[in-house]
Design a protein around this motif. Structure first.
Motif, PDB file in Angstrom:
ATOM      1  N   ALA A 193       0.849  -1.198   0.000  1.00 58.87           N
ATOM      2  CA  ALA A 193       0.000   0.000   0.000  1.00 58.87           C
ATOM      3  C   ALA A 193       0.878   1.240   0.000  1.00 58.87           C
ATOM      4  O   ALA A 193       1.805   1.375   0.800  1.00 58.87           O
ATOM      5  CB  ALA A 193      -0.910  -0.010   1.219  1.00 58.87           C
ATOM      6  N   LEU A 194       0.576   2.163  -0.880  1.00 59.54           N
ATOM      7  CA  LEU A 194       1.381   3.370  -1.032  1.00 59.54           C
ATOM      8  C   LEU A 194       1.201   4.344   0.120  1.00 59.54           C
ATOM      9  O   LEU A 194       0.104   4.487   0.679  1.00 59.54           O
ATOM     10  CB  LEU A 194       0.974   4.100  -2.312  1.00 59.54           C
ATOM     11  N   ALA A 195       2.285   5.052   0.433  1.00 59.58           N
ATOM     12  CA  ALA A 195       2.162   6.298   1.179  1.00 59.58           C
ATOM     13  C   ALA A 195       1.657   7.324   0.176  1.00 59.58           C
ATOM     14  O   ALA A 195       2.311   7.612  -0.828  1.00 59.58           O
ATOM     15  CB  ALA A 195       3.520   6.719   1.737  1.00 59.58           C
ATOM     16  N   THR A 196       0.469   7.852   0.403  1.00 67.63           N
ATOM     17  CA  THR A 196      -0.168   8.650  -0.629  1.00 67.63           C
ATOM     18  C   THR A 196      -1.096   9.687  -0.022  1.00 67.63           C
ATOM     19  O   THR A 196      -1.197   9.819   1.209  1.00 67.63           O
ATOM     20  CB  THR A 196      -0.931   7.728  -1.607  1.00 67.63           C
ATOM     21  N   LEU A 197      -1.786  10.407  -0.882  1.00 64.64           N
ATOM     22  CA  LEU A 197      -2.794  11.384  -0.478  1.00 64.64           C
ATOM     23  C   LEU A 197      -4.132  10.945  -1.062  1.00 64.64           C
ATOM     24  O   LEU A 197      -4.263  10.826  -2.284  1.00 64.64           O
ATOM     25  CB  LEU A 197      -2.435  12.777  -0.991  1.00 64.64           C
ATOM     26  N   ARG A 198      -5.086  10.681  -0.199  1.00 69.87           N
ATOM     27  CA  ARG A 198      -6.393  10.241  -0.685  1.00 69.87           C
ATOM     28  C   ARG A 198      -7.211  11.450  -1.121  1.00 69.87           C
ATOM     29  O   ARG A 198      -7.392  12.415  -0.378  1.00 69.87           O
ATOM     30  CB  ARG A 198      -7.148   9.464   0.386  1.00 69.87           C
ATOM     31  N   VAL A 199      -7.699  11.390  -2.356  1.00 71.39           N
ATOM     32  CA  VAL A 199      -8.535  12.449  -2.913  1.00 71.39           C
ATOM     33  C   VAL A 199      -9.997  12.018  -2.804  1.00 71.39           C
ATOM     34  O   VAL A 199     -10.341  10.906  -3.229  1.00 71.39           O
ATOM     35  CB  VAL A 199      -8.173  12.703  -4.387  1.00 71.39           C
ATOM     36  N   PRO A 200     -10.879  12.853  -2.242  1.00 76.60           N
ATOM     37  CA  PRO A 200     -12.302  12.490  -2.156  1.00 76.60           C
ATOM     38  C   PRO A 200     -12.977  12.665  -3.513  1.00 76.60           C
ATOM     39  O   PRO A 200     -13.668  13.662  -3.770  1.00 76.60           O
ATOM     40  CB  PRO A 200     -12.849  13.462  -1.110  1.00 76.60           C
ATOM     41  N   ASN A 201     -12.799  11.695  -4.393  1.00 75.91           N
ATOM     42  CA  ASN A 201     -13.227  11.857  -5.782  1.00 75.91           C
ATOM     43  C   ASN A 201     -14.734  11.998  -5.932  1.00 75.91           C
ATOM     44  O   ASN A 201     -15.206  12.742  -6.812  1.00 75.91           O
ATOM     45  CB  ASN A 201     -12.727  10.669  -6.609  1.00 75.91           C
ATOM     46  N   GLU A 202     -15.504  11.299  -5.108  1.00 79.30           N
ATOM     47  CA  GLU A 202     -16.953  11.457  -5.201  1.00 79.30           C
ATOM     48  C   GLU A 202     -17.366  12.885  -4.867  1.00 79.30           C
ATOM     49  O   GLU A 202     -18.257  13.460  -5.507  1.00 79.30           O
ATOM     50  CB  GLU A 202     -17.649  10.469  -4.265  1.00 79.30           C
ATOM     51  N   GLU A 203     -16.721  13.460  -3.864  1.00 82.80           N
ATOM     52  CA  GLU A 203     -17.042  14.839  -3.501  1.00 82.80           C
ATOM     53  C   GLU A 203     -16.621  15.809  -4.603  1.00 82.80           C
ATOM     54  O   GLU A 203     -17.288  16.819  -4.849  1.00 82.80           O
ATOM     55  CB  GLU A 203     -16.371  15.209  -2.181  1.00 82.80           C
ATOM     56  N   LEU A 204     -15.510  15.502  -5.277  1.00 80.57           N
ATOM     57  CA  LEU A 204     -15.109  16.323  -6.421  1.00 80.57           C
ATOM     58  C   LEU A 204     -16.206  16.322  -7.485  1.00 80.57           C
ATOM     59  O   LEU A 204     -16.562  17.375  -8.031  1.00 80.57           O
ATOM     60  CB  LEU A 204     -13.818  15.786  -7.029  1.00 80.57           C
ATOM     61  N   GLY A 205     -16.723  15.120  -7.801  1.00 78.03           N
ATOM     62  CA  GLY A 205     -17.776  15.038  -8.805  1.00 78.03           C
ATOM     63  C   GLY A 205     -19.027  15.783  -8.396  1.00 78.03           C
ATOM     64  O   GLY A 205     -19.622  16.517  -9.204  1.00 78.03           O
ATOM     65  N   ALA A 206     -19.430  15.617  -7.144  1.00 83.87           N
ATOM     66  CA  ALA A 206     -20.630  16.302  -6.662  1.00 83.87           C
ATOM     67  C   ALA A 206     -20.445  17.820  -6.690  1.00 83.87           C
ATOM     68  O   ALA A 206     -21.345  18.566  -7.094  1.00 83.87           O
ATOM     69  CB  ALA A 206     -20.953  15.827  -5.244  1.00 83.87           C
ATOM     70  N   SER A 207     -19.276  18.280  -6.279  1.00 83.28           N
ATOM     71  CA  SER A 207     -19.013  19.718  -6.272  1.00 83.28           C
ATOM     72  C   SER A 207     -19.014  20.296  -7.681  1.00 83.28           C
ATOM     73  O   SER A 207     -19.390  21.451  -7.892  1.00 83.28           O
ATOM     74  CB  SER A 207     -17.665  19.992  -5.599  1.00 83.28           C
ATOM     75  N   THR A 208     -18.581  19.492  -8.654  1.00 88.24           N
ATOM     76  CA  THR A 208     -18.567  19.955 -10.043  1.00 88.24           C
ATOM     77  C   THR A 208     -19.981  20.212 -10.553  1.00 88.24           C
ATOM     78  O   THR A 208     -20.250  21.224 -11.207  1.00 88.24           O
ATOM     79  CB  THR A 208     -17.863  18.912 -10.933  1.00 88.24           C
TER      80      THR A 208
END
Length: 349
Positions: free
Chosen positions: A299-314
């Motif tokens: 599992a990567l050390a990473t930054l989780r992006v809230p992609n569903e929220e991005l879509g809703a905000s768009t």
């Protein structure tokens, strides 16, 4: 399974619902420790914040159709982010009484007149009132679409075309670099793929990486950055890129690599294995997106992006733009969450 709401989070954490709400909205009255507790509990329980508020269309309003243009990704669907973005778009569109028409196409096909004519014929037939762009498209094509429709872009700016943009906070890269420096890394490189249709997202993440290096007094060496500088070679295959990274790891003693996206990082980990380099024993690697690891990879050390929220905000922003076409342009940044992962370690002795 019942959905988790703010009241349930408040009971779990033994705080007020107001504290939970303010923590999720980054209210200045909430201290950092409390906010971190609330965010961690929300992430662990699968809580999703309500879509961004906007001007609502009345239920009796004439139905509108909105197009979603998805540039065909260069990675497998299980490593791409658009399915989650599309889920958020559909969810918010249902709230706003919008019909969604999804069109997936290869942006390279739009480099010729035939491909462009087919696209605009599709737009004309579909009767779209607006469009959402997912993944980068050629700038001149975006400019032509924006002349005909109200357009909002997800995760990508177009510097020569004024558009509303819903983006992620690329500055989270600074947190990953800080974690690497705390482990003792002093030579940290940056890796991106060479895409046929480029976007600004990789350069935004590189800018955050460079800023973090300067803050920690570390060197920024062009030899350790790949597919960013115009005067340097472009590595158009993953094998060629992995060869270059492996060489810099061994020759220049680069002990950590910041990748512009998770799909790039996971591919690099697999490719370095075949070249005799282990992650994180021989070098550490970070990503960006928060994707699940492919089978057999850590599992990567990473930054989780809230992609569903991005879509809703768009969708929320598109509706606001349709109802208030003269309003000022917006660039909305959605915060990421650090995922520690298992790809960070102290540099080898």
């Amino acid at each position: 399974m019942r959905s988790v709401n703010q009241q349930a989070l408040a009971r779990q954490l033994k705080v007020s619902r107001t504290t939970v709400s303010r923590s999720l909205s980054n209210h200045p009255a909430i201290n950092a420790d409390t906010r971190e507790r609330v965010l961690a509990a929300a992430a662990a329980s699968g809580y999703h914040r309500s879509p961004t508020r906007s001007i609502r269309r009345p239920r009796a309003a004439t139905p509108l159709t909105v197009g979603v243009l998805i540039g065909a990704p260069l990675v497998a669907a299980d490593r791409a982010t658009f399915p989650q973005i599309l889920q958020g778009i559909r969810h918010r569109a249902a709230i706003e009484h919008l019909a969604i028409d999804v069109l997936s196409l290869d942006p390279a096909e739009l480099n010729n007149d035939t491909g462009r004519r087919q696209l605009f014929l599709q737009i004309r037939k579909s009767g779209w009132r607006g469009a959402i762009l997912v993944y980068p498209f050629p700038h001149d094509v975006v400019k032509m679409i924006a002349r005909k429709l109200t357009v909002v872009s997800v995760l990508n700016e177009y510097h020569d075309t004024p558009l509303d943009v819903i983006d992620t906070d690329h500055g989270g890269i600074r947190d990953l670099v800080s974690r690497l420096t705390a482990l003792g890394h002093k030579r940290i490189g940056f890796v991106s793929w060479a895409y046929p249709t480029g976007g600004l997202w990789a350069s935004r993440r590189f800018a955050a990486y460079a800023e973090a290096l300067f803050q920690h007094g570390l060197p920024l060496d062009p030899r350790w950055t790949f597919n960013l500088h115009a005067s340097q070679p472009r590595y158009t295959t993953t094998d060629a890129l992995a060869d270059a990274v492996a060489t810099a790891t061994r020759r220049d003693k680069v002990t950590a690599w910041v990748c512009a996206a998770d799909h790039q990082a996971y591919q690099l980990i697999a490719d370095l294995r075949t070249r005799g380099l282990r992650v994180p024993q021989d070098c550490s690697i970070t990503g960006f997106d928060g994707n699940e690891p492919p089978p057999g990879l850590p599992a990567l050390a990473t930054l989780r992006v809230p992609n569903e929220e991005l879509g809703a905000s768009t969708v929320a922003r598109l509706v606001s733009r349709l109802l208030q076409p003269r309003s000022l342009l917006r660039k909305i940044l959605v915060e990421t969450t650090v995922i520690p992962g298992a790809t960070l370690a102290a540099p080898p002795a």
